[in-house]
Design an enzyme around this catalytic site. Structure first.
Site, PDB file in Angstrom:
ATOM      1  N   ASP A  49       0.877  -1.170   0.000  1.00 44.19           N
ATOM      2  CA  ASP A  49       0.000   0.000   0.000  1.00 44.19           C
ATOM      3  C   ASP A  49       0.913   1.218   0.000  1.00 44.19           C
ATOM      4  O   ASP A  49       1.649   1.441   0.966  1.00 44.19           O
ATOM      5  CB  ASP A  49      -0.884   0.025   1.246  1.00 44.19           C
ATOM      6  CG  ASP A  49      -1.926  -1.077   1.233  1.00 44.19           C
ATOM      7  OD1 ASP A  49      -2.381  -1.450   0.141  1.00 44.19           O
ATOM      8  OD2 ASP A  49      -2.292  -1.569   2.319  1.00 44.19           O
TER       9      ASP A  49
ATOM     10  N   ASP B 287     -13.876  -3.712  -2.034  1.00 48.81           N
ATOM     11  CA  ASP B 287     -13.759  -3.444  -0.601  1.00 48.81           C
ATOM     12  C   ASP B 287     -15.138  -3.686  -0.003  1.00 48.81           C
ATOM     13  O   ASP B 287     -16.073  -2.925  -0.264  1.00 48.81           O
ATOM     14  CB  ASP B 287     -13.320  -1.998  -0.341  1.00 48.81           C
ATOM     15  CG  ASP B 287     -11.913  -1.717  -0.853  1.00 48.81           C
ATOM     16  OD1 ASP B 287     -11.106  -2.665  -0.888  1.00 48.81           O
ATOM     17  OD2 ASP B 287     -11.622  -0.562  -1.211  1.00 48.81           O
TER      18      ASP B 287
END
Length: 257
Positions: free
Chosen positions: A12, A131
């Protein structure tokens, strides 16, 4: 012979640094993306996923330069996501050295984008990232909803139905992150992982919540995922990739050593 299950470290990246948060917040620094990617390549990662976590929210493009540097050092499949909104964005990332691109918010706003991308570049290049957050109450039929913008905006879209739709639109893979699990180290949300894995004919990558090596095993055996993604357990050297693979193999899971 069963297909080997893949272990995928996830970078990330926020402003050129690898970071890790809890439930998409409380960010801590984990290092330089190029150095970390090189280490994972040497340790035997099956793939690497690079997600520019600021890109969609701040409306800027993924750092092409960093992708080029990683691609020049890493010789395993590289998936790049974050701010991928157009066919040109995809072409830019593939030209920079990515093997696949991950599309998240843009797919929700324009599902036909996934179809166009798959037609143009091939399904094998197109990962749809989901998500998902559990929205059903205790005792109700389990239901998970899609969130966009780094998990900030609810959409009202059912996660399992969406995964089926995206597979039909030409996604080659689903990258499923449990927002309830992300960064908590309590394991994947096996309910949504299993529900989506059972519902779609394409590979599912489980993500969000790994705290130990048993969680990787559970993602594959109980969640029925084809690949397992993890970040902090590898970034902060709690476990190494060879340890993870040996552990999975010892439990009877086919992995590439």
């Amino acid at each position: 012979m069963p297909l080997a299950k893949r272990i995928i470290p996830c970078l990330d990246v926020d402003n050129g640094r690898v970071v890790k948060g809890v439930k998409f917040l409380d960010i801590r620094d984990a290092g330089d993306p190029v150095e970390i990617a090189k280490r994972y390549n040497q340790e035997g990662a099956d793939e690497i996923t690079f997600l520019d976590i600021t890109a969609t929210h701040e409306g800027r493009d993924t750092t092409v330069h960093t992708v080029e540097k990683i691609a020049s050092e890493v010789f395993i499949p590289l998936t790049v996501g974050g701010g991928i909104r157009t066919v040109d964005d995809i072409r830019t990332m593939l030209n920079a050295g990515a093997d696949k691109v991950s599309i998240n918010s843009a797919a929700v706003f324009n599902p036909d984008f996934v179809k166009a991308a798959s037609d143009r570049f091939g399904a094998q290049c197109i990962v749809v990232a989901i998500d998902a957050k559990k929205v059903s109450a205790e005792g109700e039929m389990p239901r998970w909803e899609i969130f966009t913008h780094g998990g900030r905006k609810p959409t009202g879209i059912d996660a399992v139905e969406w995964a089926v739709k995206m597979a039909g639109y030409g996604a080659g893979e689903i990258l499923l992150t449990s927002m309830d699990g992300d960064g908590t180290k309590k394991g994947y949300d096996l309910g949504v992982t299993r529900a989506i894995s059972d519902a779609v004919p394409i590979p599912v990558i489980a993500s969000g919540g790994v705290g130990n090596l048993q969680h990787l095993v559970d993602g594959v055996t109980l969640g029925r995922a084809d690949a397992v993604l993890a970040a902090s357990i590898f970034h902060f050297r709690e476990y190494t990739l060879p340890q993870a693979k040996e552990f999975m193999r010892a439990q009877g899971i086919e992995v590439r050593l």
